[in-house]
Design a protein around this motif. Sequence first.
Motif, short mmCIF file in Angstrom:
data_model
loop_
_atom_site.label_atom_id
_atom_site.label_comp_id
_atom_site.label_asym_id
_atom_site.label_seq_id
_atom_site.Cartn_x
_atom_site.Cartn_y
_atom_site.Cartn_z
N ASN A 7 1.58 -18.49 4.03
CA ASN A 7 2.08 -17.06 3.42
C ASN A 7 3.20 -17.05 2.29
O ASN A 7 3.16 -16.12 1.27
N ARG A 12 2.39 -15.20 -1.01
CA ARG A 12 3.41 -14.09 -1.73
C ARG A 12 3.90 -14.37 -2.79
O ARG A 12 4.14 -13.66 -3.67
N VAL A 36 1.41 -13.42 -5.63
CA VAL A 36 1.54 -11.78 -5.83
C VAL A 36 2.82 -11.51 -6.41
O VAL A 36 2.57 -10.64 -7.48
N ASP A 55 -9.79 -9.84 1.60
CA ASP A 55 -8.53 -9.16 2.24
C ASP A 55 -8.65 -9.75 3.72
O ASP A 55 -9.47 -9.66 4.44
N VAL A 101 -1.51 -13.91 5.83
CA VAL A 101 -1.75 -12.72 4.88
C VAL A 101 -2.17 -13.41 3.59
O VAL A 101 -2.24 -14.54 3.47
N GLN A 127 -5.10 -8.96 0.44
CA GLN A 127 -4.50 -8.08 1.23
C GLN A 127 -3.35 -7.45 0.61
O GLN A 127 -3.11 -6.11 0.58
N LEU A 128 -2.52 -8.22 -0.01
CA LEU A 128 -1.10 -7.92 -0.23
C LEU A 128 -1.33 -6.85 -1.51
O LEU A 128 -0.33 -5.87 -1.89
N GLU A 180 -2.63 -3.50 -0.66
CA GLU A 180 -1.39 -2.73 0.32
C GLU A 180 -0.24 -2.22 -0.75
O GLU A 180 0.17 -1.16 -0.58
N ARG A 181 -0.23 -3.16 -1.93
CA ARG A 181 0.75 -2.40 -2.92
C ARG A 181 0.34 -1.56 -3.73
O ARG A 181 1.01 -0.53 -4.06
#
Length: 436
Positions: free
Chosen positions: A246, A250, A253, A285, A297, A301-302, A305-306
Amino acid sequence: MSVAEDIQRQAGPLRSEADLDPLMDRVGDASYVLLGEASHGTHEFYDWRAAITRRLISEKGFSFVGVEGDWPDCYGVNLSVIGSSEAPKDPADALAAFERWPTWMWANDDVVGFTRWLREHNQALPDAQRVGFFGLDVYSLWDSLYATLDYLHEHEPGNVDAAMAALDCFGPYAEDPQAYARATRLVPASCQDEVVAMLADLLPGRSPQGVASRDERFNAEQNAAVVAGAEAYYRAMVGGGSSSWNVRDRHMVETLDRLMTHHRGRADGRPVKAVVWEHNTHIGDARHTDMAVAGMVNVGQLVRERYGEQDVVLVGFGSHRGTVTAAGQWGARTETMTVPEARAGSTEALLHEALAEPAALFVFPDDLPDWLREARDHRAIGVVYHPDAERWGNYVQTVLGRRYDAFCWFDRTRALSPLRGTRVAAGEMETWPHGR
């Protein structure tokens, strides 16, 4: 209508770049197109990912390519493709300089072909419109730290002290991230404070004291951010589980966001659009896989979502059998390995049984048929691969029509060709899970 008949009805041909028209229609005005791969060592995945990207750049004005690679190494390729006088004229020379294992992910014939095309494409464009090539990943702690120091010495000598404090803190670990990670587990001390102080001295928006271009400043900021991300990643890595995964996704992203912001600052004011190349496990995703059960995650997916699903298109890749470039253990020599026929009941087996064509493109409709809404095993091969483990590993439970917006299918695939003469240093700790 049977499942096989519906699969045949949904499948489009995939023989030439013209067959990508339905995917281009699906992309429309989307700002993010994420292109996957079911392994890091398959020619067809790289070849068709490049074909899609060429059309996105040529026809839809995409701004840059972000890949699952290290920032410093990929920045050297970026300088080459945009025609910088500081970089080799042939991107193959920049790719051949990659040293961190697994070098073949980017130092291979397919990426050479694409980056040469990209450099030629860029030659006809003004500087502000040239399409870059950037690494999104979290590794390269020491390379990024040295790059940050070099920049500060040349352009911002007043901010060198904080970076030197970070270097001194990491110094006892002799450029060994495993040693640093183990030490932080045994002793509750880390270099986190020093890295945060270095980042504070490189906050975006501050004016350099020396003569530095906007791109040079951004490169330094990103290298500092990689140091911070890598430090957090290696601390999480020794604890096992999903936390390090994760941290890594992150970070990728956040890097993508910084690149979007940087490109929006160009003088031409054109819309900014990004293509991302990563493994299916990163771009598909995670909410529609068993990764979610494990607390993971991912990038796909991120980003959804954003920015909303209408502005994001996720494209998965898969095959039934063939060969792949991989290694038997982390840091080992590459091999051409046989990929056995897919596990019974998997997505790959289902498509193999239904289709007579060697390749197909699926662009998923809004009203998904049952076979695209059902969970099935979906193959995922890492840089470390054991074909005899397919009975219990190498698959991710997936709802295909939710995990992706489109899917490129190949019945038989072949291993990609690594560049000859690349130097290999294992260096970093193995990624979790399975070297993806």
